[in-house]
Design an enzyme around this catalytic site. Structure first.
Site, mmCIF file in Angstrom:
data_model
loop_
_atom_site.group_PDB
_atom_site.id
_atom_site.type_symbol
_atom_site.label_atom_id
_atom_site.label_comp_id
_atom_site.label_asym_id
_atom_site.label_seq_id
_atom_site.Cartn_x
_atom_site.Cartn_y
_atom_site.Cartn_z
ATOM 1 N N HIS A 365 0.802 -1.220 0.000
ATOM 2 C CA HIS A 365 0.000 0.000 0.000
ATOM 3 C C HIS A 365 0.840 1.279 0.000
ATOM 4 O O HIS A 365 0.281 2.355 0.229
ATOM 5 C CB HIS A 365 -0.911 0.033 1.227
ATOM 6 C CG HIS A 365 -2.116 -0.844 1.123
ATOM 7 N ND1 HIS A 365 -3.262 -0.473 0.448
ATOM 8 C CD2 HIS A 365 -2.364 -2.091 1.598
ATOM 9 C CE1 HIS A 365 -4.161 -1.438 0.527
ATOM 10 N NE2 HIS A 365 -3.632 -2.445 1.220
ATOM 11 N N LYS A 556 -8.347 13.888 4.407
ATOM 12 C CA LYS A 556 -7.474 12.717 4.454
ATOM 13 C C LYS A 556 -6.435 12.924 5.540
ATOM 14 O O LYS A 556 -6.304 14.025 6.085
ATOM 15 C CB LYS A 556 -6.804 12.475 3.106
ATOM 16 C CG LYS A 556 -6.054 13.681 2.541
ATOM 17 C CD LYS A 556 -5.579 13.402 1.117
ATOM 18 C CE LYS A 556 -6.748 13.328 0.178
ATOM 19 N NZ LYS A 556 -6.496 12.512 -1.016
ATOM 20 N N ARG A 557 -5.710 11.859 5.843
ATOM 21 C CA ARG A 557 -4.639 11.929 6.831
ATOM 22 C C ARG A 557 -3.696 13.087 6.498
ATOM 23 O O ARG A 557 -3.366 13.326 5.335
ATOM 24 C CB ARG A 557 -3.886 10.602 6.827
ATOM 25 C CG ARG A 557 -2.728 10.475 7.762
ATOM 26 C CD ARG A 557 -2.300 9.002 7.850
ATOM 27 N NE ARG A 557 -2.031 8.417 6.544
ATOM 28 C CZ ARG A 557 -0.821 8.372 5.983
ATOM 29 N NH1 ARG A 557 0.231 8.902 6.606
ATOM 30 N NH2 ARG A 557 -0.643 7.806 4.803
ATOM 31 N N LYS A 562 0.757 14.324 0.990
ATOM 32 C CA LYS A 562 -0.624 14.581 0.589
ATOM 33 C C LYS A 562 -0.876 16.068 0.340
ATOM 34 O O LYS A 562 -1.882 16.453 -0.239
ATOM 35 C CB LYS A 562 -1.589 14.027 1.638
ATOM 36 C CG LYS A 562 -1.535 12.494 1.729
ATOM 37 C CD LYS A 562 -2.484 11.944 2.761
ATOM 38 C CE LYS A 562 -2.399 10.434 2.881
ATOM 39 N NZ LYS A 562 -2.969 9.731 1.715
ATOM 40 N N THR A 664 -8.776 6.212 -2.079
ATOM 41 C CA THR A 664 -10.150 5.748 -2.280
ATOM 42 C C THR A 664 -11.144 6.892 -2.072
ATOM 43 O O THR A 664 -12.244 6.863 -2.614
ATOM 44 C CB THR A 664 -10.506 4.585 -1.333
ATOM 45 O OG1 THR A 664 -10.192 4.949 0.022
ATOM 46 C CG2 THR A 664 -9.739 3.333 -1.705
ATOM 47 N N LYS A 668 -14.809 8.033 -4.078
ATOM 48 C CA LYS A 668 -16.083 8.366 -3.434
ATOM 49 C C LYS A 668 -16.587 9.726 -3.913
ATOM 50 O O LYS A 668 -17.781 9.900 -4.186
ATOM 51 C CB LYS A 668 -15.908 8.358 -1.918
ATOM 52 C CG LYS A 668 -15.523 7.008 -1.344
ATOM 53 C CD LYS A 668 -14.940 7.117 0.056
ATOM 54 C CE LYS A 668 -14.268 5.832 0.485
ATOM 55 N NZ LYS A 668 -13.467 5.977 1.707
#
Length: 821
Positions: A365, A556-557, A562, A664, A668
């Protein structure tokens, strides 16, 4: 395996069964809680509804197990440290097709408040991010596709933490989600397993290993039903809680050592006390190691026991058992399965190794080298010395093979060794997982390609047939049918309900993107979701947002790659432009951030602080107030995502290209009609391929460009030559957003300018700003915006977890559905 899909209709007995639901509910409320119907609390009412629903599904749950035992099919066992399942009540009601009957029963009684009952259930603290949410989607799809399967995880008493914001900073409080009984779980004390530990532990301010004093842990299983859509198959999620066989030492107690009398129980309970202990300390690392060891040992004992109930021949193990390792956390399963086959089954090494490799499969991952787990050899020596012996032997044989295939290539042997030789040698868990399994898959095409070409290229060269891609997916039952009722009804009215279990049916919406009437109804559904979210936010947090603005979300985290920092830097650029030109024509926009930073990740926590400080400055400035707004939503979880994703117009997927494995959340957002602003990274590339890049706002460097520019990239060049970049950074570094906290953001300057801006925020900032300008221009044309949003929904079918699980089943596990009559 046949990949044809049929729509799983709700089981025909649901309606008649729930006609007695009110009696069941009243019985549980009165007799389980010993309260009158009139005086029961909302929590007691929730538990009674949940237990009534569990009564309804129990017969089917038992029948599923009995069918699998009778038919003896090959089964899938999914091992994961996380299962971010969210709330269970509404999801089970939806998948059973019982929503109308439950609502009717509850709302026929004026004492009931359906919304309050739903809100009473806490999000299960069993996961943190995408890894756990993916696992939750996968086990739901396994049940929906009627695949015999079982999930294995840990029953954490506390989630990672509850996040609040204090003076702009993240603050962490315990997330005691199991403070009250969980009505979904069923304890199985008769199936408790005993796990040996090579040392004992003492509580001396922290958890410390005491060598030479072996102990045992008890693994107590708790089962939760996993309801497939239509209620045809109900699989199980088994969670292990740690306990001690020595619950209470009466001798210690009698001698006056009251603490010593229970210390073993306290130490044992600590193993499953909290999700992801802070591993910045040695004690935290030891606890995390013990958690992984405990999960693997308990699960393998249980899996083998299930296999042996119906199979006498060990050679059938790969024909009846498929074990999937969700990332490196359960990689110890390679050594544990070998131990069972060698020590318990008394097989020879070669046969045991063949069975192990053919039974296990591994999902990677991450592309971050530091996220590929390594554990000190010393921990293996203390906790599980037999596993270390086996790992050493696996490595010896593997390196012999490497030397035969690549004679004289000592550098290659060093790179691929399972042991990283250093002053404190470590076991490379990803290497163990690759060598000891028959399949290593990535979770998006670019991720799988980079995994093979960069991260573990030596292994890909040795085992080319083992490497494959399985692009992630999400369950449309939770993320569209449940989360977005207005859009779901619109879709069903237009094309029927087959999309619920065959998301490729959404392509039937393609011609409707050019239908003005459908676009109007689509915009109405989106506005309803925005209004609903704004109302909920006001009632729960007191925060006020304007649902007439663009809802722009990055949830998100919190992590440097990111790039929440890139997002807030662009907002500062926009803030500067509005202050310089009060008449600047831009559509009003609300920027939402949500996500948790690891407690020891100080730079990520500082980014949260910057976001909140910028938010306050914007709200206080007449030039920007009402035109842009920044909102940080604390304590991000599944329930919050279920509300915000349907309401969002813009999805921010802006990671540095080449670093996001898949994502993911991006899927969504897409299936709920948000348009993506994103880099060519992770699954966003495949999403743009499906819908057309013209329906995305792509920007920035590609993964190849990021890699190629490493040797010469200079963030200072962008600071010196791009006026809007310089102006934004100067506002941050000259304390415009921190007048009472001078120098607080200096670490961000060090990261961006002094240490080379590893994740290339400044390299992409100008391109990102231009993409955001295109967002504003398109939003000014509601018809054109709605058309692109509909095309995104229509082309999101590939990203169902049903498709992903069908591919795993055919290509990796070789399993087929086992229908339950």
């Amino acid at each position: 395996m046949t990949r044809t899909k049929t729509v799983a209709k709700p089981h025909v007995r649901v309606k008649s069964a729930f006609n007695v639901g009110q009696d069941s509910y009243d019985r549980h409320l009165v007799f389980d809680h010993v309260v009158s119907l009139a005086s029961a609390s909302q929590r007691e009412r929730f538990e009674s509804v949940a237990r009534s629903l569990r009564d309804l599904l129990t017969e089917r749950w038992l029948l599923t197990q009995e069918t699998h035992d009778k038919e003896n099919p090959k089964r899938v066992y999914y091992l994961s440290m996380e299962f971010l399942i969210g709330r269970t009540l509404v999801n089970n009601i939806i998948n059973l097709g019982a929503e109308l009957f439950v609502r009717d029963d509850l709302q026929s009684d004026p004492r009931q408040d359906w919304t309050a009952i739903i809100e009473t259930e806490p999000d299960a603290g069993l996961g943190n991010g995408g890894l756990g949410r993916l696992a939750a989607c996968f086990i739901e799809s396994l049940a929906t596709l009627q695949i015999p399967a079982m999930g294995y995880g840990l029953r954490y008493e506390y989630g990672i933490f509850r996040q609040s914001i204090e003076n702009g900073f993240q603050a962490e409080q315990p997330d005691h989600w199991l403070a009250q009984p969980d009505p979904w779980e069923v304890i199985r004390p008769r199936e408790t397993v005993e796990i040996p530990v090579g040392c004992s532990f003492a509580l001396d301010g922290a958890l410390k290993a005491v060598p030479g004093r072996p102990m045992h842990l008890l693994g107590v299983p708790y089962d939760r039903p996993v309801v497939g859509y239509g209620g045809r198959t109900i699989n199980s999620l088994r969670l292990w809680a740690a306990s001690s066989p020595d619950y209470f030492d009466f001798g210690e107690f009698s001698s006056g050592d009251f603490v010593g009398a229970v210390v073993k129980r306290v130490v044992a309970d600590t193993v499953t006390r909290v999700l992801y202990p802070d591993d910045s300390t040695l004690a935290g690392q030891a606890l995390r190691f013990c958690q992984e060891y405990f999960l693997v040992c308990c699960s393998l004992v249980d899996i083998v026991a299930r296999f042996r109930r119906t199979n006498d021949d060990w050679r059938l193990l790969p024909e009846k058992v498929a074990i999937q390792l969700n990332d490196t956390h359960p990689a110890m399963a390679v050594a544990e399965l070998m131990r069972i086959l060698l020590d318990d089954a008394k097989l020879g090494w070669d046969e045991a190794w063949d069975l192990t490799v053919r039974t296990l499969a591994y999902t990677n991952h991450t592309l971050l080298p530091e996220a590929l787990e390594k554990w000190p050899v010393r921990l293996f020596e203390l906790v599980c010395p037999r596993k270390l012996e086996i790992i050493y032997e696996i490595n010896r044989r593997f390196l012999t093979d490497v030397q035969e295939r690549y004679p004289g290539d000592d550098a290659r042997a060093s790179r691929v060794s399972l042991i990283e030789e250093a002053a404190a040698p470590q076991v490379r868990m990803a290497h163990l997982a690759i060598v000891g399994t028959h399949s290593t898959n990535g979770v998006a095409q670019i991720h799988s390609d980079l995994l093979r070409s960069r991260v573990v290229s030596d292994f890909a060269e040795m085992y080319p047939k083992r490497f494959n891609n399985k692009t992630n997916g999400v369950t449309p039952r939770r993320w569209l049918l449940l989360a977005n009722p207005d859009l779901s009804r619109l879709i069903t009215d237009a094309i029927g309900d087959a999309w619920v279990t065959d998301l490729s049916q959404l392509r039937k919406l393609l011609p409707l993107a050019d239908d003005a009437s459908f676009r109007a109804r689509f915009r109405k559904a989106k506005q309803a979701a925005k209004d609903r979210f704004a109302t909920w936010l006001k009632s729960t947090t007191g925060q006020t947002v304007n649902p007439g603005t663009i809802f722009d979300s990055q949830i998100k985290r919190i992590h440097e790659y990111k790039r929440q920092l890139l997002n807030i830097l662009h907002i500062i650029v926009l803030y500067s432009r509005l202050r310089a030109n009060h008449s600047l024509a831009i559509p009003p926009r609300t920027f939402f951030f949500a996500g948790k930073a690891a407690p020891a990740y100080h730079l990520a926590k500082l980014i949260i602080k910057l976001i909140n400080n910028v938010s306050r400055a914007i709200d206080a400035d007449p030039a920007t107030k009402g035109r842009i707004q920044v909102v940080f939503l604390p304590n991000y979880n599944v329930s919050l995502a279920e509300r915000l994703i349907p309401a969002s117009d813009v999805s921010e997927q802006i990671s540095t290209a080449g670093y996001e494995a898949s994502g993911t959340g991006n899927m969504k957002f897409m299936m709920n009609g948000a348009l993506t602003v994103g880099t060519r990274d992770g699954a966003t590339i495949e999403m743009a391929d499906e819908a057309g890049e013209e329906n995305f706002f792509l920007f920035g460097l590609t993964a190849e460009q990021v890699q190629d520019s490493r040797g010469w990239y200079s963030p200072h060049w962008h600071y010196e030559n791009e006026p809007q970049t310089r102006a934004a950074l100067d506002l941050v570094f000259q304390d415009h957003f921190s007048p009472g906290e001078p120098g607080i953001f200096a670490p961000l300057r060090e990261m961006l300018l002094d240490r080379g801006d590893f994740f290339m925020h400044l390299a992409d900032l100008s391109s990102y700003a231009k993409a955001q300008e295109r967002v504003g221009e398109l939003y000014a044309d509601p018809e054109a915006w709605a058309r692109k949003a509909i095309l995104n929904v229509a082309n999101s079918g590939k990203f169902s977890s049903d498709r992903t699980i069908a591919e795993y089943s055919a290509d990796i596990w070789n399993v087929s559905p086992c229908p339950v009559d």
